[in-house]
Design an enzyme around this catalytic site. Structure first.
Site, short mmCIF file in Angstrom:
data_model
loop_
_atom_site.label_atom_id
_atom_site.label_comp_id
_atom_site.label_asym_id
_atom_site.label_seq_id
_atom_site.Cartn_x
_atom_site.Cartn_y
_atom_site.Cartn_z
N GLU A 418 -3.50 -7.62 -7.63
CA GLU A 418 -3.24 -6.21 -7.71
C GLU A 418 -4.28 -5.64 -8.87
OE1 GLU A 418 0.77 -5.39 -8.07
OE2 GLU A 418 1.20 -5.49 -5.96
N TYR A 474 4.73 -1.98 -0.08
CA TYR A 474 5.96 -1.80 -0.31
C TYR A 474 6.58 -0.56 0.32
CZ TYR A 474 5.95 -5.72 -3.30
OH TYR A 474 5.91 -7.00 -3.95
#
Length: 610
Positions: A418, A474
């Site tokens: 990330e 997500y």
């Protein structure tokens, strides 16, 4: 070549290993006065602490648990007289995040990077047939010039506090085993292996690095102890007839024996288990031994009650049994290389590992899990300190690949998790990291990094470096959760359609997806955090995965609940675990077991691409 060997400590005809695990003397150094007070020769106090273990969760005082700064470990070690004439080495499997080592008051080693081994050669410092005092100063402060990234602040009471740019707790200390070793002056330093399959036979190309000039002899033994191949020279090829291949959940391990010879005398001997297998990416397929595989499994953490990130053999065994039960075949070592014993277990059990360097937090945010989908840009790689970070990152990649390259379980390298990828400044940084990995790995495994939700087509400038595109997504949790899940699915499919339109001809995997769930929470109709909502979320997400042929793996976040920094978004840690922190199943475990045991290993195989 690294100054010290990364080979795992093992006893052979020529090598001796003594565990230094156990109770060590321990002291915090709140005033940073240890050096001035000559703690290097031994320090006051009587507190003892287990090694390996994180220090934080043993105590009842919050100021100890949250302690940030220097801490000291001390232990007396006996060095046998019969070791004279050999090199005596202390090997630390990890010290988080940096350490200095002193023996009998003399500095013998320093290391930065909290999840990989380092060695201290103490041959000329120790007293033989006597006890010697080992003192280690460990520091757990976070910076933007070392991985994992974060910052260290000072509170109004004068205490330091770690502020991670990552969503897991900053456990620290001597979290892995310490060994005292004796190896010959001329020794095996490193081993490179690469594999080629030819029908039922195999070729193992090898390169042995030693600390001297004597000739090398290499032999291969099967699981019955029968010699199956041999060769001479520091470089060569082992020809293996009717080779037993290392396969998923059907691991076959050979023993590789390397000897340095002086005529008939053995100068040094090193042995390790290896598995014959090939890994490559071809089109949108991930191939093991030339056959397509679909990854089913987890992002994990080394995290458990009381010992924190400390290596725990019992927890390791339980985790593998749960992964077998649920039908998993893989995991990512999020977000750092794990203890070496875990890779050895994966080698034996036939699990696939995506091995991740500790490059997490390269996105400046104290709540990156919330800001990861907001479009926030942090210009992380435009800092004046970026060259210092890059140097530390490259060193960690070198240490990880050198340590783990001969594990058959390791099928890919994850080089960042990330990171910020929206800035042009990220591109040269990524290129150096990815070039380094391919150069160091004799097997040229696929490389990847986990893309944060801000890293989407048209915005991300770095996905082209990956051989496998790994997405952390997500939708339905951080984006459009609860009753908005229909909009979440729409957004999710729009992103996947945008990736498809790029026609990258690469495999995609989901390296993270999940929803926080309390094991005690049931609600009908569902609400977020309930077990019922986790099922609805997974059903939607899996439906998206199944709609795209180029998606070749799913590793849910997370295997088990784990500890994080305290805050209003975390109820005593991250609760996305399929299992509780105590390794008991939530309802989602049964859903995944049903799905994964039905999905074949070659799910979504391409008929003509391999």
């Amino acid at each position: 070549m690294l100054a010290y060997s990364m080979l795992y400590p093992t006893v052979t005809l020529t090598r001796r290993v003594v565990s230094m695990d156990g109770m060590w003397k321990f002291a915090l150094d709140e005033k940073s006065e240890g050096e001035a007070q000559r703690y290097v020769e031994g320090f006051p106090g009587k507190d003892m602490i287990p090694v390996p273990a994180s220090f934080q969760d043993f105590y009842t005082e919050k100021e100890i648990r949250e302690y940030t700064g220097d801490m000291w470990y001390e232990k007396d070690m006996f060095v046998p007289g019969e070791w004279e004439g050999k090199d005596v080495i202390i090997r630390f499997a990890a010290a988080t995040h940096r350490a200095e080592v002193f023996v009998n008051g003399i500095k013998v080693a320093a290391h930065e990077g909290g999840f990989l081994p380092f060695c201290a050669k103490v041959t000329d410092v120790v007293r033989y047939n006597a006890y010697n005092k080992v003192v280690v100063k460990v520091n757990n402060e976070l910076t933007v010039t070392n991985i994992p990234c974060g910052e260290t602040i000072t509170l109004s009471n004068g205490r330091k506090m770690a502020k991670p740019y990552f969503d897991f707790y900053n456990y620290s200390g001597l979290q892995r085993s310490v060994h005292l070793m004796a190896v010959p002056k001329e020794s095996v330093h490193d081993i490179d292996l690469a594999y080629e399959l030819n029908g039922g036979d195999a070729k193992i190309s090898y390169r042995i690095k030693t600390t001297g000039e004597h000739p090398v002899q290499v032999k291969l033994f099967d699981e019955d102890g029968k010699e199956t191949a041999s060769a001479k020279g520091k470089e060569g090829v082992l020809e293996v007839k009717a080779a037993h291949l290392w396969e998923v959940h059907a691991a076959y391990l050979y023993k590789l024996s390397v000897r340095i010879m002086d005529d008939a005398e053995i100068v040094d001997e090193y042995e390790q288990q290896i598995g014959i297998r090939t890994v490559e990416v071809k089109g949108t397929s991930i191939l093991l031994n030339g056959k397509p595989i679909y990854l089913k499994g987890f992002g994990k953490h080394e995290d458990s009650d009381i010992v924190g990130r400390g290596f725990n053999m019992g927890i390791m065994k339980r985790d593998f049994e749960l992964m077998k039960w649920i039908g998993a075949n893989s995991f990512r070592t999020s977000h750092y290389p794990y203890s070496e014993e875990i890779y050895q277990m994966a080698d034996r059990e036939g699990f696939l590992i995506i091995d991740e360097v500790p490059a997490v937090g390269l996105f400046e945010s104290l709540m990156n899990f919330m800001e990861a989908s907001t479009g926030k840009q942090t210009a992380f790689f435009e800092k004046e300190t970026t060259p210092v970070l890059l140097k530390a990152h490259l060193k960690a990649v070198e240490e990880m690949i050198t340590r783990d390259k001969n594990h058959p379980s390791v099928i890919a390298w994850s080089l960042l998790n990330e990171p910020e990828t929206t800035s042009d400044a990220a591109v040269p940084y990524f290129k150096e990291i990815f070039d380094c990995a391919i150069e160091l790995d004799p097997q040229k495994r696929p490389r990847t990094f986990a893309l944060v939700m801000n890293s989407v087509p048209g915005v991300c400038k770095c996905y082209q470096f990956s051989d496998i595109i790994a997405l952390n997504r997500y939708y339905g949790w951080y984006v459009k959760g609860g009753n908005e899940i229909c909009d979440a699915e729409k957004m999710f499919r729009e992103e996947m359609d945008a990736w498809k339109a790029l026609n990258l001809d690469k495999p995609f995997i989901f390296s993270e997806y999940g929803a926080d769930t309390l094991g005690s929470e049931h609600k009908l109709p569902s609400v977020m955090w309930s077990q019922e909502y986790q099922k609805e979320y997974l059903d939607m997400t899996h439906g998206v995965f199944d709609s795209y042929d180029f998606v070749k793996g799913e590793q849910i976040w997370n295997f088990a609940d784990f500890q994080t920094t305290e805050g209003i978004m975390r109820v005593n840690g991250n609760k996305k675990g399929v299992f509780t922190r105590q390794r008991q199943p939530k309802d989602a475990a049964y859903l995944l077991k049903d799905r994964w045991t039905k999905i074949p290993l070659d799910y979504k195989k391409e008929k003509d691409s391999f």
